[in-house]
Structure formats: C-alpha cells, structure tokens
Design an enzyme around this catalytic site. Structure first.
Site, PDB file in Angstrom:
ATOM      1  N   TYR A 104       0.824  -1.223   0.000  1.00 26.85           N
ATOM      2  CA  TYR A 104       0.000   0.000   0.000  1.00 26.85           C
ATOM      3  C   TYR A 104       0.860   1.275   0.000  1.00 26.85           C
ATOM      4  CZ  TYR A 104      -3.211   3.479   2.077  1.00 26.85           C
ATOM      5  OH  TYR A 104      -3.933   4.611   2.364  1.00 26.85           O
ATOM      6  N   ILE A 105       1.633   1.484   1.044  1.00 28.94           N
ATOM      7  CA  ILE A 105       2.398   2.744   1.135  1.00 28.94           C
ATOM      8  C   ILE A 105       3.573   2.709   0.155  1.00 28.94           C
ATOM      9  CG2 ILE A 105       3.549   4.361   2.699  1.00 28.94           C
ATOM     10  CD1 ILE A 105       1.990   2.928   5.018  1.00 28.94           C
ATOM     11  N   LEU A 119       5.357 -10.299  -2.577  1.00 30.44           N
ATOM     12  CA  LEU A 119       3.907 -10.324  -2.870  1.00 30.44           C
ATOM     13  C   LEU A 119       3.125 -11.073  -1.792  1.00 30.44           C
ATOM     14  CD1 LEU A 119       3.843 -10.731  -6.771  1.00 30.44           C
ATOM     15  CD2 LEU A 119       3.794  -8.628  -5.415  1.00 30.44           C
ATOM     16  N   ALA A 156       9.077  -3.439   3.647  1.00 27.60           N
ATOM     17  CA  ALA A 156       8.727  -4.866   3.702  1.00 27.60           C
ATOM     18  C   ALA A 156       8.654  -5.364   5.142  1.00 27.60           C
ATOM     19  CB  ALA A 156       9.753  -5.674   2.914  1.00 27.60           C
ATOM     20  N   TYR A 171       4.194  -6.255  17.315  1.00 28.56           N
ATOM     21  CA  TYR A 171       4.453  -5.506  16.082  1.00 28.56           C
ATOM     22  C   TYR A 171       5.251  -4.231  16.393  1.00 28.56           C
ATOM     23  CZ  TYR A 171       3.433  -2.088  12.439  1.00 28.56           C
ATOM     24  OH  TYR A 171       3.552  -1.093  11.503  1.00 28.56           O
ATOM     25  N   LYS A 212       9.253  -3.084  15.455  1.00 27.77           N
ATOM     26  CA  LYS A 212       9.595  -1.849  14.733  1.00 27.77           C
ATOM     27  C   LYS A 212      10.600  -1.014  15.544  1.00 27.77           C
ATOM     28  CE  LYS A 212       7.342  -2.108  10.915  1.00 27.77           C
ATOM     29  NZ  LYS A 212       7.802  -1.744   9.574  1.00 27.77           N
TER      30      LYS A 212
HETATM   31  P1  NAD Z   1       1.586  -3.742   3.005  1.00 25.95           P
HETATM   32  O1  NAD Z   1       1.394  -5.097   3.614  1.00 25.95           O
HETATM   33  O2  NAD Z   1       0.577  -3.255   2.033  1.00 25.95           O
HETATM   34  O3  NAD Z   1       3.026  -3.659   2.318  1.00 25.95           O
HETATM   35  C1  NAD Z   1       4.150  -4.409   2.727  1.00 25.95           C
HETATM   36  C2  NAD Z   1       4.801  -4.968   1.476  1.00 25.95           C
HETATM   37  O4  NAD Z   1       5.979  -5.669   1.831  1.00 25.95           O
HETATM   38  C3  NAD Z   1       3.900  -5.983   0.749  1.00 25.95           C
HETATM   39  O5  NAD Z   1       3.892  -5.711  -0.634  1.00 25.95           O
HETATM   40  C4  NAD Z   1       4.550  -7.333   1.062  1.00 25.95           C
HETATM   41  O6  NAD Z   1       4.299  -8.294   0.040  1.00 25.95           O
HETATM   42  C5  NAD Z   1       5.999  -6.944   1.198  1.00 25.95           C
HETATM   43  N1  NAD Z   1       6.782  -7.849   2.056  1.00 25.95           N
HETATM   44  C6  NAD Z   1       6.504  -8.220   3.334  1.00 25.95           C
HETATM   45  N2  NAD Z   1       7.485  -9.000   3.806  1.00 25.95           N
HETATM   46  C7  NAD Z   1       8.405  -9.141   2.810  1.00 25.95           C
HETATM   47  C8  NAD Z   1       9.642  -9.813   2.695  1.00 25.95           C
HETATM   48  N3  NAD Z   1      10.154 -10.523   3.698  1.00 25.95           N
HETATM   49  N4  NAD Z   1      10.326  -9.716   1.529  1.00 25.95           N
HETATM   50  C9  NAD Z   1       9.840  -8.997   0.489  1.00 25.95           C
HETATM   51  N5  NAD Z   1       8.662  -8.333   0.537  1.00 25.95           N
HETATM   52  C10 NAD Z   1       7.960  -8.410   1.693  1.00 25.95           C
HETATM   53  O7  NAD Z   1       1.722  -2.727   4.217  1.00 25.95           O
HETATM   54  P2  NAD Z   1       1.574  -1.125   4.231  1.00 25.95           P
HETATM   55  O8  NAD Z   1       0.280  -0.802   4.879  1.00 25.95           O
HETATM   56  O9  NAD Z   1       1.919  -0.567   2.911  1.00 25.95           O
HETATM   57  O10 NAD Z   1       2.726  -0.769   5.263  1.00 25.95           O
HETATM   58  C11 NAD Z   1       4.053  -0.568   4.804  1.00 25.95           C
HETATM   59  C12 NAD Z   1       4.972  -0.422   5.987  1.00 25.95           C
HETATM   60  O11 NAD Z   1       4.530   0.664   6.787  1.00 25.95           O
HETATM   61  C13 NAD Z   1       5.026  -1.646   6.897  1.00 25.95           C
HETATM   62  O12 NAD Z   1       6.372  -1.811   7.289  1.00 25.95           O
HETATM   63  C14 NAD Z   1       4.149  -1.240   8.065  1.00 25.95           C
HETATM   64  O13 NAD Z   1       4.567  -1.863   9.241  1.00 25.95           O
HETATM   65  C15 NAD Z   1       4.361   0.259   8.129  1.00 25.95           C
HETATM   66  N6  NAD Z   1       3.236   1.031   8.694  1.00 25.95           N
HETATM   67  C16 NAD Z   1       1.996   0.998   8.111  1.00 25.95           C
HETATM   68  C17 NAD Z   1       0.954   1.774   8.642  1.00 25.95           C
HETATM   69  C18 NAD Z   1      -0.416   1.805   8.009  1.00 25.95           C
HETATM   70  O14 NAD Z   1      -1.302   2.520   8.525  1.00 25.95           O
HETATM   71  N7  NAD Z   1      -0.663   1.089   6.896  1.00 25.95           N
HETATM   72  C19 NAD Z   1       1.182   2.560   9.784  1.00 25.95           C
HETATM   73  C20 NAD Z   1       2.466   2.550  10.361  1.00 25.95           C
HETATM   74  C21 NAD Z   1       3.481   1.794   9.798  1.00 25.95           C
END
Ligand code: NAD
Ligand code: UDP
Length: 330
Positions: A11-12, A33, A74, A141, A145
């Site tokens: 997403y981000i 993925l 990731a 979680y 982090k």
């Molecule tokens: P998301 O799950 O949509 O994206 C994470 C991506 O990383 C996915 O495409 C996944 O396939 C990939 N991934 C995970 N583990 C992997 C690995 N070992 N190797 C390769 N690829 C891998 O999550 P998001 O909502 O986009 O969040 C992105 C980051 O931001 C994360 O680290 C999350 O902890 C952090 N975050 C998100 C939020 C939120 O509100 N969405 C808030 C604070 C922090």
C-alpha cells in the site's frame, strides 16, 4: 539516482514508487507479494519478486543494480496477528531487516529510509506525541519496529550506515490517479472498513468502544494521507543524500478525529447512510494518538498537502468505489 524499494508492491510502498518515478528517479522494487499486489507495481519500475530474507536473491539484486539508497517497507504489520504469532514478526521484521542491512553494507550502500510506526510509543503520556517521548510498545508488532530502529542505530555506530526512521500515524487515502489504493487481506483499518458498508460488502461498521476518555467516547487517531507519507520518504532520502545524520521523525497531521467523526465524514463524502454498531473495545487500543510532526516539518521541510479528512476519505472512496474487490489478484 536509483532507489531500491523493498515492499514496493504494498500500500504505502506503491504510492511512494509513484512519487519517486514522477520525480524522475529510477526505481527497483523487491517484493515477495506476500501482502502486496503485482498490479500495484508501477510499469516504469524494475520488479524483482523475492523475499528480503533470501540473502542470495537480495545479493543478486544488489550485484545487478546500481543502488544509491534503500526505502524499506517490507514487513508484517497486523497488531492482532503479532500477538498470537510473535515469532513471525521477529522473523520477517527483524531477521529480514538484518539480512537487508548485511547486503547493503557488503555493497557499500549506506542510506536507508524505513517504515516505523506510532505503535513504538504504546500508551502515550501526552498528545501530541514528540519523537523524544517514551517508547513502550504494547504489542509485538510495535516492539519489532522499535527493535528495527535500534538495529539501525548500532549498525550506524559500527558501519556508518545512515538511516531515517519514519513513525507513521494512521495511513489512509489513495493515489489521485485512481490507479492504486489500499487492499489488505484481511482489512483491519477503519476507513476501508467503513467504506465497505456503502459498497454493500458489510452491513455495518463496528465501533470498538465508546467509553474512552475522549469527547464522544470513541478513540482518537491522526489520519495522514498516503501521498503525504510518500513525499516524506522522498524528502528523507534527499536528507540522507546531503550527508545528514541518522534521525527519527513522526508523520501525522497533528489533528485527531474520533471514530464517530470519521464515520460521519464518510457519510458526507459518500452520501450514504452507513450503519454503525457499538462493539467492545479492541485490546491494546490507546484512547488517543496524535503526532507532533514539527520535527519533520522543520528538519525535512515536509508539508502535508492533503490534511483535510474529507479530502482523504474522498480519495479512498474514489479507489474503493471503482475497485470494490481491490486488485483482484489474490
Ligand atoms: P503492506 O502489507 O501493504 O506492504 C508491505 C509490502 O511488503 C507488501 O507488498 C509485502 O508483500 C511486502 N513484504 C513483506 N514482507 C516481505 C519480505 N520478507 N520480503 C519482500 N517483501 C515483503 O503494508 P503497508 O500498509 O503498505 O505498510 C508498509 C509499511 O509501513 C510496513 O512496514 C508497516 O509496518 C508500516 N506502517 C503501516 C501503517 C499503516 O497505517 N498502513 C502505519 C504505520 C506503519
Ligand atoms: N476501529 C473501529 N472499528 C473497526 C476498525 C477500527 O472502531 O472496525 C477503530 C480502532 O479501535 C482505532 C481506530 O478505529 O481506534 C483506527 O484503527 P485502525 O485499525 O485503522 O488503525 P490503528 O490506530 O489501530 O493503527
């Protein structure tokens, strides 16, 4: 400049890739993925499907590409899951980051911007929260982090690897093109869940607790548009490329909205009724989380452009109403 984006199909990450490419950078994406989507990958980015824990795979990417800096998204990020399966979080979020840092050092790539979270604070002592406030995560979680931040800190001391940790508050909204947006399975975030009601995919939104010490009894959060988050990553990479020291920044709007206010705004945006039902508190939810982002504004020159909650929800609605089943690749 070539930027490696780990998790660039998520997403981000996907929104950040769109902004990097708009700016003219070359982008290489590594993503397993596991939770991301191939359809979220920008057509002008170079994509490698694989896991960051696979050192041989990652080494091959670094051997082939001339990487200047890394942006690292990731991770696994479901709070509830992290409490029932903590070791999954240690394995992916910490071991994955350890392998990534090793390969970076071996290839003399020493600049990384990465996703941290408001969950590193736990129950805040006060709002708005400053970066210097105490960090006592209340779930695995958030703990992983925070440990990632510390891993970076000591890697900087030993190897001069410079990092920026970005502690996001509640990421939401979607890209203005309508091409990419939020599509998590399972979805746990408030705004996409609310919007499932007018889409006919959910009968009602459950409000997790209405007896908190807030103005209407429901939890207060700081909602920040995903494109504003993406811009902060670009500024953070620039900051490191200029030779600045490692740093930690909060990213939020500095304004809190209650769950009821978010639902009311979604009613206004969609023009639909949106039934809400009261439910039990969700374990581990702090009553309010609001960021002070003054440091990001002053040091990075960050300025959120989409701070209005109505605009944020309208952008999410544009995505969900045109993609009711998300990317449909899972
Ligand atoms: P998301 O799950 O949509 O994206 C994470 C991506 O990383 C996915 O495409 C996944 O396939 C990939 N991934 C995970 N583990 C992997 C690995 N070992 N190797 C390769 N690829 C891998 O999550 P998001 O909502 O986009 O969040 C992105 C980051 O931001 C994360 O680290 C999350 O902890 C952090 N975050 C998100 C939020 C939120 O509100 N969405 C808030 C604070 C922090
Ligand atoms: N929330 C809710 N109902 C839901 C999902 C979330 O009332 O179906 C509340 C949750 O308790 C929190 C806020 O909405 O106070 C934001 O939750 P989300 O999971 O989106 O983000 P978090 O703040 O947990 O990172």
């Amino acid at each position: 400049m070539t930027v490696l984006v780990c998790g660039g199909a998520g997403y981000i990450g996907s929104h950040t890739v769109y902004e990097l490419i708009d700016k003219g950078d070359d982008v290489v994406i590594v993503d397993s993925l596991e939770t991301g989507h191939i359809k979220a990958v920008h057509k002008d980015a170079k994509f490698y499907k694989g896991d960051i824990r696979d050192k041989e795979f990652l080494t091959n990417v670094f051997d082939k590409e001339n990487i200047d800096a890394v942006i690292h998204f990731a991770a696994n990020s479901l709070v509830g899951e992290s409490m029932v399966n903590p070791l999954k979080y240690y394995d992916n979020n910490l071991y994955g980051t350890k392998v990534l840092l090793e390969v970076m050092i071996e290839h003399d790539v020493k600049k990384i911007v990465f996703s941290s979270t408001a969950a590193t604070y736990g129950e805040p002592e006060r709002v708005p929260i400053l970066e210097t406030d105490k960090t006592e995560p209340t779930n695995t979680y958030g703990e992983t982090k925070l440990s990632m931040e510390k891993m970076m800190k000591w890697t900087d001391v030993a190897h001069g690897l410079k990092y920026v940790a970005l502690r996001y508050f509640n990421a939401c909204g979607a890209h203005k093109s309508g091409e990419i947006g939020e599509d998590h399975h399972p979805e746990t975030h408030l705004i996409p869940l609310i919007l499932q009601v007018p889409l006919g995919k959910r009968e009602a939104i459950s409000v997790f607790g209405n007896d908190y010490d807030t103005k209407d009894g429901t939890c207060i959060r700081d909602y920040i548009h995903v494109t504003d988050l993406a811009q902060a990553h670009i500024l953070a990479v620039d900051y490191l490329m200029k030779g600045n020291e490692s740093n930690v920044f909060n990213l939020g709007n500095g304004v809190g909205f209650t769950v009821n206010e978010v639902i009311e705004t979604a009613r206004k945006v969609t023009g639909k009724e949106i039934k809400a039902v009261m439910a039990e508190r969700r374990a581990g939810d702090p009553a309010q989380l609001i960021a002070s982002s003054e440091k990001a504004k002053t040091v990075l020159g960050w300025k959120p452009e989409h701070a209005d909650l109505e605009e944020i929800i309208a952008s999410a609605w544009k995505w969900h109403s045109t993609h009711p089943d998300g990317y449909m690749d899972k």
